[in-house]
Write a protein that holds these residues in place. Structure first.
Motif, PDB file in Angstrom:
ATOM      1  N   GLY A 245       0.911  -0.932   0.004  1.00 55.55           N
ATOM      2  CA  GLY A 245      -0.191   0.397   0.148  1.00 55.55           C
ATOM      3  C   GLY A 245       0.898   0.733  -0.226  1.00 55.55           C
ATOM      4  N   ARG A 246      -0.181   2.692  -0.429  1.00 52.95           N
ATOM      5  CA  ARG A 246       0.658   3.854   0.746  1.00 52.95           C
ATOM      6  C   ARG A 246       1.931   4.056   1.645  1.00 52.95           C
ATOM      7  NH1 ARG A 246      -2.286   9.314  -1.245  1.00 52.95           N
ATOM      8  NH2 ARG A 246      -1.080  10.519  -0.662  1.00 52.95           N
ATOM      9  N   VAL A 247       2.947   4.091   1.204  1.00 55.67           N
ATOM     10  CA  VAL A 247       3.845   3.357   2.777  1.00 55.67           C
ATOM     11  C   VAL A 247       3.949   4.687   3.424  1.00 55.67           C
ATOM     12  CG1 VAL A 247       6.084   5.528   1.458  1.00 55.67           C
ATOM     13  CG2 VAL A 247       6.593   2.984   2.917  1.00 55.67           C
ATOM     14  N   GLU A 248       3.433   5.945   3.655  1.00 51.30           N
ATOM     15  CA  GLU A 248       3.228   6.919   4.412  1.00 51.30           C
ATOM     16  C   GLU A 248       1.981   6.355   5.795  1.00 51.30           C
ATOM     17  OE1 GLU A 248       2.119   9.508   0.695  1.00 51.30           O
ATOM     18  OE2 GLU A 248       3.275   7.292   1.132  1.00 51.30           O
ATOM     19  N   GLU A 249       1.487   5.499   4.787  1.00 53.27           N
ATOM     20  CA  GLU A 249      -0.034   5.770   6.320  1.00 53.27           C
ATOM     21  C   GLU A 249       0.529   4.601   7.333  1.00 53.27           C
ATOM     22  OE1 GLU A 249      -3.175   3.499   3.529  1.00 53.27           O
ATOM     23  OE2 GLU A 249      -3.905   5.941   2.616  1.00 53.27           O
ATOM     24  N   ILE A 250       1.037   3.105   6.893  1.00 54.37           N
ATOM     25  CA  ILE A 250       2.061   2.547   7.348  1.00 54.37           C
ATOM     26  C   ILE A 250       2.564   2.718   8.917  1.00 54.37           C
ATOM     27  CG2 ILE A 250       1.278   0.461   7.646  1.00 54.37           C
ATOM     28  CD1 ILE A 250       4.225  -0.050   6.253  1.00 54.37           C
ATOM     29  N   PHE A 255       6.824  11.757   8.128  1.00 57.01           N
ATOM     30  CA  PHE A 255       7.410  13.037   7.284  1.00 57.01           C
ATOM     31  C   PHE A 255       6.803  13.268   5.956  1.00 57.01           C
ATOM     32  CE2 PHE A 255      10.241   8.848   7.876  1.00 57.01           C
ATOM     33  CZ  PHE A 255      10.911   9.403   9.039  1.00 57.01           C
ATOM     34  N   GLY A 256       5.476  13.596   6.671  1.00 58.17           N
ATOM     35  CA  GLY A 256       4.498  14.213   5.486  1.00 58.17           C
ATOM     36  C   GLY A 256       4.024  13.133   4.065  1.00 58.17           C
ATOM     37  N   ALA A 257       2.944  13.408   3.531  1.00 57.03           N
ATOM     38  CA  ALA A 257       2.685  12.365   2.411  1.00 57.03           C
ATOM     39  C   ALA A 257       3.610  12.829   1.205  1.00 57.03           C
ATOM     40  CB  ALA A 257       0.968  13.530   2.266  1.00 57.03           C
ATOM     41  N   LEU A 258       3.351  12.190   0.664  1.00 62.89           N
ATOM     42  CA  LEU A 258       4.587  11.151  -0.677  1.00 62.89           C
ATOM     43  C   LEU A 258       3.250  12.252  -1.513  1.00 62.89           C
ATOM     44  CD1 LEU A 258       5.738   8.310   0.065  1.00 62.89           C
ATOM     45  CD2 LEU A 258       6.801  10.076  -1.077  1.00 62.89           C
ATOM     46  N   PRO A 259       3.670  13.102  -3.091  1.00 67.09           N
ATOM     47  CA  PRO A 259       3.050  13.336  -3.389  1.00 67.09           C
ATOM     48  C   PRO A 259       2.194  12.722  -4.342  1.00 67.09           C
ATOM     49  CG  PRO A 259       4.671  15.253  -3.142  1.00 67.09           C
ATOM     50  CD  PRO A 259       4.749  13.747  -2.438  1.00 67.09           C
ATOM     51  N   LEU A 351       6.505  -3.900  -1.000  1.00 64.48           N
ATOM     52  CA  LEU A 351       6.590  -4.470  -2.962  1.00 64.48           C
ATOM     53  C   LEU A 351       5.049  -3.281  -3.175  1.00 64.48           C
ATOM     54  CD1 LEU A 351       7.562  -6.704  -4.957  1.00 64.48           C
ATOM     55  CD2 LEU A 351       5.613  -8.234  -3.688  1.00 64.48           C
ATOM     56  N   GLY A 352       5.750  -2.960  -4.529  1.00 65.54           N
ATOM     57  CA  GLY A 352       4.622  -2.573  -5.531  1.00 65.54           C
ATOM     58  C   GLY A 352       4.733  -1.058  -5.793  1.00 65.54           C
ATOM     59  N   ARG A 353       3.711  -0.470  -6.784  1.00 70.03           N
ATOM     60  CA  ARG A 353       3.781   0.470  -7.404  1.00 70.03           C
ATOM     61  C   ARG A 353       3.983   1.944  -6.239  1.00 70.03           C
ATOM     62  NH1 ARG A 353      -1.068   4.433  -7.930  1.00 70.03           N
ATOM     63  NH2 ARG A 353      -1.764   2.287  -8.080  1.00 70.03           N
TER      64      ARG A 353
END
Length: 385
Positions: A245-250, A255-259, A351-353
């Motif tokens: 998933g979206r790495v910053e969520e976990i 460090f802030g949201a990845l755009p 893993l993944g996009r």
């Protein structure tokens, strides 16, 4: 839950889950959505048309290993993808090829450019737009500027709200001109669409006695990470977590949201058998939408009706579905912070996009999952179990 948890039931997660299961390991796959397949999810509508609600997905690969693996879970329909660009009302093939050249320029000018390209690049070859923009011949540079502005520059600004050069030279260097009449968008050896759709294929991948599937389960709510330890529902978890998933969520966006860029879709069912000449038409110089996809073109089915979707690119908010990582230097540095954070957890694998913050094709998703499975096996992570 099992000692191996894969977060995400898309192609990346399904591939590695199946590899674990085939090796005799029990694995739980969780996904926050109610559907299998991630963004490759598709369904058959009331008119019998296979629709991809998250935009077009086309399978193609040079890797026989990937094709053979997926062929265990689906039969295929041969499909060679062709894309047209609408340049000021004129439809031409993209990537830009010799057909495009003679369609966009006068015969005499096209013939001069043709001769130079064949002499210096070679027939049935391809060359990057960057090389042509720096060519010593002024007419070739003028030609390159035309292609760059009408195929790439305006479309990129519409898609990314950035200039192409701000996305890095690596992005620009991928834009080819074909010195041939090759009109396929991909030239890979294996180009197919799953006969019953991507959802059916991925469902078959997850259909195994060693795989348990839990949908409507948000990893952000069941996992926490602190001091090098993974916690599952509040208790320390010493198993393996593969996160797609979206790495910053976990990590709580520490460090802030990845755009990202996201997409808005406008679907329409039309009372006609065909809408456009190709499955995908890019609108490079006009309209607010970036492209129009017609789904019946993927399956080559003759129907009384057809379904089209227009795509509009927009900034991704936290509540939106992230589609395209924005690969600027600053964003990649921010991702590096999350990657370093993830490295603190011995049995957490990205893993993944979304987890890798990198746009990847479907075959690369499968190949990367295979490589990660091999790495986990070679690291002997299972030894202590």
């Amino acid at each position: 839950m099992d000692k191996i948890i894969v977060v995400g039931a898309g192609l990346s997660g399904a591939t590695i889950a199946r590899l674990f299961a085939d090796s005799g390991k029990d694995v739980t796959v969780v996904d926050k959505r109610a559907t299998i397949g991630g963004n490759a999810y598709d369904y058959v509508d009331k008119n019998g048309i296979t629709v991809q609600p998250y935009g077009p997905h086309i399978f193609h690969t040079k890797e026989k290993e990937v094709f053979d693996f997926l062929s265990r879970f689906t039969e295929w329909n041969a499909y060679e993808h062709r894309v047209l660009a609408n340049i000021k009302g004129k439809l031409v093939p993209v990537p830009f090829n010799l057909t495009s050249l003679f369609a966009c320029f006068s015969k005499s000018k096209a013939e001069r450019i043709y001769k130079i390209l064949v002499d210096e690049v070679g027939l049935d070859k391809q060359v990057s737009i960057l090389q042509l923009k720096e060519h010593e011949n002024a007419e070739i540079r003028e030609f390159a500027d035309y292609v760059y502005n009408n195929i790439f520059y305006k479309y990129t600004k519409k898609q990314w709200k950035m200039k192409p050069e701000d996305l890095g030279e690596a992005v620009m260097s991928r834009v080819p001109v074909y010195v041939s009449y090759e009109d396929r968008y991909f030239t890979d050896a294996y180009q197919f669409m799953p006969k019953k759709g991507f959802t059916e294929m991925i469902t078959n991948m997850l259909r195994h006695p060693h795989i348990r599937l839990k949908l409507n389960t948000d990893a952000e709510k069941i996992f926490s990470f602190a001091d090098g330890k993974i916690y599952l529902e509040g208790k320390e978890f010493d198993g393996i977590v593969v996160y797609t998933g979206r790495v910053e969520e976990i990590f709580g966006y520490k460090f802030g949201a990845l755009p990202y860029r996201t997409l808005k879709f406008k679907f329409k069912t039309l009372n006609r058998s065909s809408f456009q000449k190709a499955a995908v038409v890019n609108y490079t110089t006009s309209h607010k939408f970036t492209r129009v996809t017609e789904f019946t073109k993927f399956t080559c089915e003759k129907k009384d009706k057809t379904v089209i979707v227009k795509e509009y690119s927009k900034k991704c908010k936290k509540s939106d579905m992230p589609y395209y990582p924005i690969p600027t230097e600053g964003n990649c540095a921010l991702y590096g912070q999350y990657k370093s954070e993830a490295a603190k957890y011995k049995k957490l694998y990205l893993l993944g996009r979304l987890a890798d913050y990198k746009y990847i094709n479907m075959d690369v998703a499968v190949l990367n999952a295979m490589k990660l499975f091999d790495k986990i096996s070679e690291d002997n992570v299972f030894a202590e179990e």
